[in-house]
Scaffold this active site. Structure first.
Site, PDB file in Angstrom:
ATOM      1  N   ASP A  13       0.796  -1.225   0.000  1.00  0.00           N
ATOM      2  CA  ASP A  13       0.000   0.000   0.000  1.00  0.00           C
ATOM      3  C   ASP A  13       0.831   1.279   0.000  1.00  0.00           C
ATOM      4  O   ASP A  13       0.458   2.288   0.599  1.00  0.00           O
ATOM      5  CB  ASP A  13      -0.975   0.021   1.198  1.00  0.00           C
ATOM      6  CG  ASP A  13      -1.877  -1.195   1.203  1.00  0.00           C
ATOM      7  OD1 ASP A  13      -2.229  -1.672   0.106  1.00  0.00           O
ATOM      8  OD2 ASP A  13      -2.227  -1.681   2.299  1.00  0.00           O
ATOM      9  N   LYS A  16       1.671   2.138  -5.172  1.00  0.00           N
ATOM     10  CA  LYS A  16       2.166   1.558  -6.436  1.00  0.00           C
ATOM     11  C   LYS A  16       1.214   1.862  -7.595  1.00  0.00           C
ATOM     12  O   LYS A  16       1.641   2.239  -8.683  1.00  0.00           O
ATOM     13  CB  LYS A  16       2.323   0.026  -6.289  1.00  0.00           C
ATOM     14  CG  LYS A  16       3.353  -0.370  -5.238  1.00  0.00           C
ATOM     15  CD  LYS A  16       3.428  -1.877  -5.042  1.00  0.00           C
ATOM     16  CE  LYS A  16       2.216  -2.475  -4.371  1.00  0.00           C
ATOM     17  NZ  LYS A  16       2.021  -2.100  -2.970  1.00  0.00           N
ATOM     18  N   GLY A  40      -4.648  -4.308  -3.729  1.00  0.00           N
ATOM     19  CA  GLY A  40      -5.652  -3.279  -4.014  1.00  0.00           C
ATOM     20  C   GLY A  40      -4.887  -2.053  -4.427  1.00  0.00           C
ATOM     21  O   GLY A  40      -4.240  -1.422  -3.602  1.00  0.00           O
ATOM     22  N   HIS A  41      -4.872  -1.750  -5.706  1.00  0.00           N
ATOM     23  CA  HIS A  41      -4.077  -0.634  -6.225  1.00  0.00           C
ATOM     24  C   HIS A  41      -5.002   0.493  -6.658  1.00  0.00           C
ATOM     25  O   HIS A  41      -5.861   0.312  -7.518  1.00  0.00           O
ATOM     26  CB  HIS A  41      -3.199  -1.110  -7.395  1.00  0.00           C
ATOM     27  CG  HIS A  41      -2.176  -2.128  -6.983  1.00  0.00           C
ATOM     28  ND1 HIS A  41      -1.337  -2.759  -7.854  1.00  0.00           N
ATOM     29  CD2 HIS A  41      -1.857  -2.619  -5.744  1.00  0.00           C
ATOM     30  CE1 HIS A  41      -0.551  -3.595  -7.182  1.00  0.00           C
ATOM     31  NE2 HIS A  41      -0.851  -3.527  -5.905  1.00  0.00           N
ATOM     32  N   GLN A 225       1.850  -6.146  -3.235  1.00  0.00           N
ATOM     33  CA  GLN A 225       2.330  -6.256  -1.853  1.00  0.00           C
ATOM     34  C   GLN A 225       3.618  -5.441  -1.664  1.00  0.00           C
ATOM     35  O   GLN A 225       3.787  -4.436  -2.345  1.00  0.00           O
ATOM     36  CB  GLN A 225       2.555  -7.729  -1.452  1.00  0.00           C
ATOM     37  CG  GLN A 225       1.266  -8.529  -1.304  1.00  0.00           C
ATOM     38  CD  GLN A 225       0.665  -8.986  -2.625  1.00  0.00           C
ATOM     39  OE1 GLN A 225       1.323  -9.615  -3.427  1.00  0.00           O
ATOM     40  NE2 GLN A 225      -0.590  -8.683  -2.841  1.00  0.00           N
TER      41      GLN A 225
END
Ligand code: GDP
Ligand code: IMO
Ligand code: MG
Length: 435
Positions: A13, A16, A40-41, A225
């Site tokens: 987080d 990215k 979750g991007h 990650q």
């Protein structure tokens, strides 16, 4: 031509999604190489927010190709709903701009069920996984019993393997975890829909990557990650089940290591962690609350509040070494605005001794106390800054001190969630090493 890897240097987080979306402009292709929909991007373009879990973060750019490599674990139902959600918002997603490796492993409903059952049984000792079946799917891959994307195209083979796997998984679920078994007829029905929808997207991704390289086009490899969630190098067992380090590009996408030109490490200006595990600089006070509230530190995948703390350069130095970082993209600097003083962890104290590494023994790591340096804070709003010289002196000092401590130059500075809120000092596609 250059191939650039973008990855997280902390516990995920770091921002990215934002930086990959920004740099997609300079590449023809964006490739995911590990992880799954535990990621979750977040991308914010013109105030509009998109959260991607499986589809590479280049998808908002028309004409760019997004590839999901063999190292990714793919939940077919999640991928389909992600494609549909994007289409509903006017984003074109077709086999022309999205392709899925035939060798990628499938996350099956029994993987999710096992992930949840195992975490529930562990109680207080849980890892705090995202519950998306990531670990159990990679386990099956290593045990050589996994179902792969290519199996969706061979119904007989798929159903035979499903039957064998489900027999074993249901036994474990029912007898060991006292959980509900899964219904084979439902999975069989659902899998027919997955095949219908996904078949046109299935491709030989390593060959596509090779063709892209031969055409001298730029490729962006999108890590998920972060380095300290790495299965080998992270805070085991509080890690994920893949390798988010740069070396994983070769195995997870099929590009030889000599073809990687540049590695960009994402660094959030403070530290967050979602899930359990040691975190020496964690703040349980009002500063931790400031970071969570201002930084909106709630998981993009699970919505869980993220644990927040000061920047830890012991963690970052290890990431610089493990990934041979060429440059850092520093994000969320704007969130530090308004803090009186800012601390940076430069070492740990372990049983009275000063150390500058992360002990492999988790019990020892849990006893580590951070050793801090204190820097002045700032109050000016920096979220509209366009140049380094436009940043207050205290911000510049913070950036310079970080560079000195981790011995990696800061090439990109992010001062807000929007694509536009970025100061680009060095473009990794323009400064890559010559091969
Ligand atoms: P990722 O998993 O590394 O892509 O990061 P996430 O998307 O899970 O979390 C990063 C969050 O910070 C998202 O909500 C982004 O929109 C947001 N973000 C990224 N960069 C910045 C920044 O420089 N400033 C602020 N305020 N928000 C940012
Ligand atoms: P992005 O790509 C932050 C964490 C989970 C848990 C551990 C294991 O958005 O940075 P898993 O479900 O992978 O078995 O969970 O890893 N985790 C993440 N934390 N960002 C992520 O992805 C994460 N993906 C997994 O919270 O601690
Ligand atoms: Mg995230």
């Amino acid at each position: 031509m250059s191939n650039v890897v973008i990855l997280g240097t902390q516990w995920g987080d770091e921002g990215k999604g934002k930086i990959i979306d920004l740099l997609t402009e300079y590449a023809s292709t964006v490739v995911r190489f590990q992880g799954g929909n535990n990621a979750g991007h977040t991308l914010v373009v013109g105030g509009e927010k998109f959260i991607l879990h499986l589809i590479p973060s280049g998808i908002l750019h028309p004409g760019k190709k997004c590839l999901i490599g063999n190292g990714v674990v793919v939940d077919p139902a999640v991928l389909i709903s992600e494609i549909k959600r994007l289409r509903a918002r006017g984003v074109k997603v077709t086999p022309k701009n999205l392709a899925l490796s035939e060798r990628a492993h499938l996350i099956m409903p029994y993987h999710n069920a096992l992930d949840l059952a195992r975490e529930a049984r562990k109680g207080k000792k849980k890892i705090g996984t995202t519950g998306r079946g990531i670990g159990p799917c990679y386990e099956d891959k290593a045990a050589r019993v996994g179902l792969r994307v290519v199996d969706l195209l061979n119904r007989k083979h798929f159903l035979a393997n499903l039957r064998t796997n489900l027999e074993e998984k249901n036994f474990i679920l029912e007898k060991f975890y006292k959980a509900e078994p899964l219904n084979r007829a439902k999975i069989t029905r659902d899998s027919a829909k997955w095949t219908r929808f996904l078949a046109p997207f299935v491709a030989n991704i390593t060959e596509r990557i090779d063709q892209t390289v031969r055409k001298n086009e730029n490729i962006l490899f999108e890590g998920a990650q972060g380095t300290h969630l790495d299965l080998d190098h992270g805070t085991y067992p509080f890690v994920t089940s893949s390798n988010p380090v740069a070396g994983s590009v070769s195995a997870g996408a099929g590009l030889g290591p000599k073809r990687i030109d540049s590695v960009v490490g994402l660094v959030k200006a403070y530290t967050t962690r979602v899930g359990d595990g040691p975190f020496p600089t964690e703040l349980m006070d009002k500063i931790g609350k400031h970071l969570r509230d201002h930084g909106q530190e709630y998981g993009s995948t699970t919505g869980r509040p993220r644990r927040c703390g000061w920047l830890d350069t012991v963690v970052l130095r290890e990431s610089a070494r493990l990934n041979s970082l060429d440059m850092v993209a520093l994000t969320k600097l704007d969130i530090l605005t308004g803090l009186d003083k800012i601390k940076i962890c430069v070492a740990y104290k372990l049983d009275g001794k000063k150390i500058k590494y992360i002990p492999a023994d988790l019990n020892a790591f849990e006893r580590c106390e951070p050793v801090y340096e204190t820097l002045p804070g700032w109050t000016e709003d920096i979220s509209g800054a366009k140049k380094m010289s436009g940043l207050p002196r205290a911000v510049q000092k913070y950036i310079h001190r970080l560079t000195d401590l981790i011995e990696v130059p800061v090439g990109i500075v992010s001062v807000g969630a929007d694509r536009e809120q970025t100061i680009m000092l060095k473009n990794p596609f323009k400064t890559s090493r010559k091969r």
